[in-house]
Structures are given as structure tokens and as C-alpha cells.
Design an enzyme around this catalytic site. Structure first.
Site, PDB file in Angstrom:
ATOM      1  N   LEU A   1     -14.373 -38.007  34.376  1.00 34.85           N
ATOM      2  CA  LEU A   1     -14.924 -37.761  33.058  1.00 34.85           C
ATOM      3  C   LEU A   1     -16.304 -38.456  33.002  1.00 34.85           C
ATOM      4  O   LEU A   1     -16.912 -38.623  32.002  1.00 34.85           O
ATOM      5  CB  LEU A   1     -14.154 -38.712  32.068  1.00 34.85           C
ATOM      6  CG  LEU A   1     -12.627 -38.175  31.888  1.00 34.85           C
ATOM      7  CD1 LEU A   1     -12.152 -38.928  30.697  1.00 34.85           C
ATOM      8  CD2 LEU A   1     -12.504 -36.668  31.686  1.00 34.85           C
TER       9      LEU A   1
ATOM     10  N   ASP B   1     -23.584 -33.909  35.511  1.00 33.26           N
ATOM     11  CA  ASP B   1     -23.244 -34.943  34.779  1.00 33.26           C
ATOM     12  C   ASP B   1     -24.228 -35.781  34.210  1.00 33.26           C
ATOM     13  O   ASP B   1     -24.217 -36.074  32.814  1.00 33.26           O
ATOM     14  CB  ASP B   1     -22.426 -36.095  35.969  1.00 33.26           C
ATOM     15  CG  ASP B   1     -21.096 -35.832  36.229  1.00 33.26           C
ATOM     16  OD1 ASP B   1     -20.802 -34.435  36.153  1.00 33.26           O
ATOM     17  OD2 ASP B   1     -20.405 -36.517  36.710  1.00 33.26           O
TER      18      ASP B   1
HETATM   19  O1  PMV Z   1     -15.521 -36.073  39.397  1.00 33.63           O
HETATM   20  P1  PMV Z   1     -16.757 -36.065  39.072  1.00 33.63           P
HETATM   21  O2  PMV Z   1     -17.209 -36.187  37.657  1.00 33.63           O
HETATM   22  O3  PMV Z   1     -17.795 -36.839  39.816  1.00 33.63           O
HETATM   23  O4  PMV Z   1     -17.202 -34.400  39.234  1.00 33.63           O
HETATM   24  C1  PMV Z   1     -17.517 -33.900  40.681  1.00 33.63           C
HETATM   25  C2  PMV Z   1     -17.990 -32.271  40.574  1.00 33.63           C
HETATM   26  C3  PMV Z   1     -18.307 -31.600  41.772  1.00 33.63           C
HETATM   27  O5  PMV Z   1     -18.501 -30.398  41.408  1.00 33.63           O
HETATM   28  C4  PMV Z   1     -16.954 -31.733  42.720  1.00 33.63           C
HETATM   29  C5  PMV Z   1     -19.490 -32.488  42.548  1.00 33.63           C
HETATM   30  C6  PMV Z   1     -20.881 -32.379  42.004  1.00 33.63           C
HETATM   31  O6  PMV Z   1     -21.391 -33.088  42.315  1.00 33.63           O
HETATM   32  O7  PMV Z   1     -20.941 -31.437  41.446  1.00 33.63           O
END
Ligand code: PMV
Length: 329
Positions: free
Chosen positions: A117, A164
Site C-alpha cells: 500500500l 509510488d
Molecule cells: O509492494 P510495493 O508497493 O513496493 O510495489 C512494488 C511494485 C513493483 O512493480 C513490483 C516494483 C516497482 O518498483 O515498481
């Protein structure tokens, strides 16, 4: 004192495939991390953190940039979380041109740690903003998003997408493709989140997908298929076509399963939500454990999640268009 908050996120589509240049659509949600920063005269850094998974961890260190805090908690997740905080503080000190001032930092997060999240991005974004302002400078959002991305990259040994940190800074739904990040106009959406109480190791899961993709042409095609699905999902989002949106989320979950990143607990919660009438449900983030997201937090979906054997906590939340927010003191 300066206070800032920033939201967590779910991936509507595209995690993992985004690592190979395909587009992804993360979406900010109304669970936030709040950070308060105040300068102190002795040059030291003191961090007090509290969230859903642990309460009241306090760390104090010299704050010279060289001494890693000595954390007396046998938990690699918490250790990693403080890595983000420490690097974010350094980044804010650089922005403010003040390497000497000490900082008192209090973190309060509603976002489960390491569960898909975006807790680390939210804490990073809010920390950079709060500390910069405590040190007397007010960076704009674009600068904060950029610095937060560099912080994540540093802590994750160069393996981070902009998804993110951009999403948490700007809010709303975001389309990310390589270095290109843009907000998408979206309808109001609600989500049911199921959390199995665990977490996946993002770096290990990214490596496992890479190995599978190198080994099997069908896995490479699966990654490309996710990209195709994201493009289709973007138009479903813009036209508010919930049935298609849900169907594509279901398909995305299936493709992530094929890449080996789902788990029994995530599948259990995904099926509980679908059987309760959710138009779509999928894991969110790196996978391996942690959280899943169901479209539409109806009473039926929330009840089903609450009673799913694998679900430790459930949250009803909404898409939020509020990214980084400067809070009243
Ligand atoms: O789990 P999270 O929120 O760190 O998401 C990782 C997302 C990935 O695509 C697996 C890795 C990335 O850096 O984009």
C-alpha cells in the site's frame, strides 16, 4: 514545527510489468502517513514512529549522515523503514542547504508496513516536506516527488519506479510509463482492502519475476499482456466503465499469479471479495503476501473480507485526489 501528510496507494493495474517499461496505474487511497518535524539545537536526529503494525519505536542518532541509527528491534521491516526516513531527512537537509540542524520527527501512519500500500513512499514524501519546511524552505511538489523517488532508489539499491512516490505526492490515479508520470481524471471509486498481516519481499519478488521472464517466453508474453491490459484499463477508468474495470482487475490478478507473485492468502481474500459481488479484485504491489484490493467497498464485500480466514484486517477506503498535504500545526 511543520506537519505534512501523504497518502498510500493501490495498484489498479500494472505492478511488476512496470519494471519492464510497461505502463501501470497506481491510485492514491485515503489512508495516510502523517509526519511532524521540529528542529533541535544539538544536531541529533530523533525519530518516533507509530503505525498499525508496531507502536512507539523511538530511534535517536548523531545525524551526521554517517552513523546509521542503531535500532533495537529485531525486525528487518522496521529497519528498512528507518532507512527511508534517514535518507529522506538527508534529502531535505540538502534541499534546505542545512546539514547541521538536528531534527525531532514523529511519524503516525495508518498504512500497513511493506504490504503493497505504499507506506514507505507516503512516509518518504511527508518526511521530505515536513523536514524541509522545518528547516525553512518550501520545495514545490515536483521537487518533492523527484527527491522522494531518489530516496526510494537509494534505499532500494537502484530498483524503484516513480509510481509510488509520484502518486503519493500528487494524489489521484496516475499513469506511469518509464519516467513519464501523468495524472488521470477518474470517477469516485471505493475499495475494499484485505490484509493478511504479512508482507512480501519486493526485491526478491522482482528478481523472481525477472528469472521467470528470462526463462520462459510465455512469462515474457504475460508481462506484455499486462501492459496491453493497462492500456485498456485506462480507457475503462476514464469512461467509468466499472464492469470492464473489474474484469480487467481480475485478469491482472490471474496474470500476476502466472508470474508467481500471488499467494494462498491473497487468492483467498480475492475470491472472498469476488464471491461477495465485487466487480473485480486483485493483489496490489509486489505480492507474496500483504494486501489485495477489491473494487467497490460494499457492505457485502467488507463483510466477506472480514470473515475470510486469511484476512487479518480489512479497510474500506476511497480514491483520494489529495496527495501531499501541508497540515495545520
Ligand atoms: O509492494 P510495493 O508497493 O513496493 O510495489 C512494488 C511494485 C513493483 O512493480 C513490483 C516494483 C516497482 O518498483 O515498481
Amino acid at each position: 514545527m511543520a506537519t505534512a501528510s501523504a497518502p498510500g496507494k493501490v495498484y489498479l493495474f500494472g505492478e511488476h510489468a512496470v519494471v519492464y517499461g510497461e505502463p501501470a496505474i497506481p491510485c492514491a487511497i485515503d489512508l495516510r502517513a502523517t509526519v511532524r518535524a521540529q528542529t533541535r539545537d544539538d544536531g541529533r536526529v530523533r525519530v518516533n514512529a507509530e503505525d498499525l503494525t508496531f507502536d512507539g519505536v523511538t530511534v535517536e542518532y548523531a545525524g551526521t549522515g554517517e552513523s546509521r541509527p542503531d535500532i533495537d528491534v529485531p525486525d528487518t521491516l522496521i529497519d528498512a523503514a528507518f532507512g527511508y526516513v534517514e535518507t529522506a531527512i538527508e534529502s531535505a537537509r540538502t534541499l534546505a542547504g542545512d546539514a547541521a540542524s538536528g531534527i525531532d520527527l514523529t511519524i503516525d501512519s495508518e498504512i500497513p508496513l511493506g504490504a503493497g500500500l505504499g507506506s514507505s513512499a507516503a512516509v518518504t514524501v511527508a518526511t521530505i516536506d515536513a523536514v524541509s519546511r522545518a528547516l525553512g524552505t518550501e520545495p514545490d511538489r515536483t521537487t518533492i516527488a523527484q527527491q522522494a523517488y531518489h530516496t526510494e532508489r537509494t534505499v532500494q539499491d537502484g530498483r524503484a519506479s516513480r509510481a509510488d512516490t509520484f502518486c503519493s505526492t500528487m494524489g489521484g490515479a496516475v499513469r506511469v510509463e518509464g519516467d513519464d508520470c501523468n495524472r488521470i481524471d477518474t470517477p469516485r471509486l471505493s475499495f475494499g482492502i484485505g490484509y493478511d498481516g504479512g508482507s512480501g519481499d519486493t526485491a526478491a519478488l522482482v528478481d523472481a519475476v525477472r528469472t521467470r521472464r528470462d526463462q520462459y517466453q510465455v512469462a515474457a508474453s504475460t508481462v506484455a499482456a499486462i501492459g496491453e491490459l493497462v492500456r485498456r484499463g485506462e480507457s475503462a477508468l476514464i469512461t467509468d466503465d466499472r464492469a470492464t474495470l473489474g474484469e480487467l482487475m481480475d485478469m491482472n490478478h490471474g496474470l500476476l499469479s502466472a508470474l508467481g507473485v500471488s499467494s494462498r492468502t491473497l487468492d483467498d481474500m480475492v475470491w472472498a471479495a469476488r464471491e461477495a459481488g465485487a466487480p473485480g479484485a486483485k493483489l496490489t504491489g509486489a505480492g507474496g503476501g500483504g494486501c489485495m484490493v477489491a473494487l467497490e467497498a460494499t457492505d457485502e464485500v467488507m463483510t466477506a473480507l472480514r470473515h475470510a480466514p486469511s484476512c487479518e484486517q480489512s479497510f474500506a477506503t476511497t480514491l483520494t485526489t489529495t496527495g501531499l498535504r501541508r497540515e495545520a500545526e
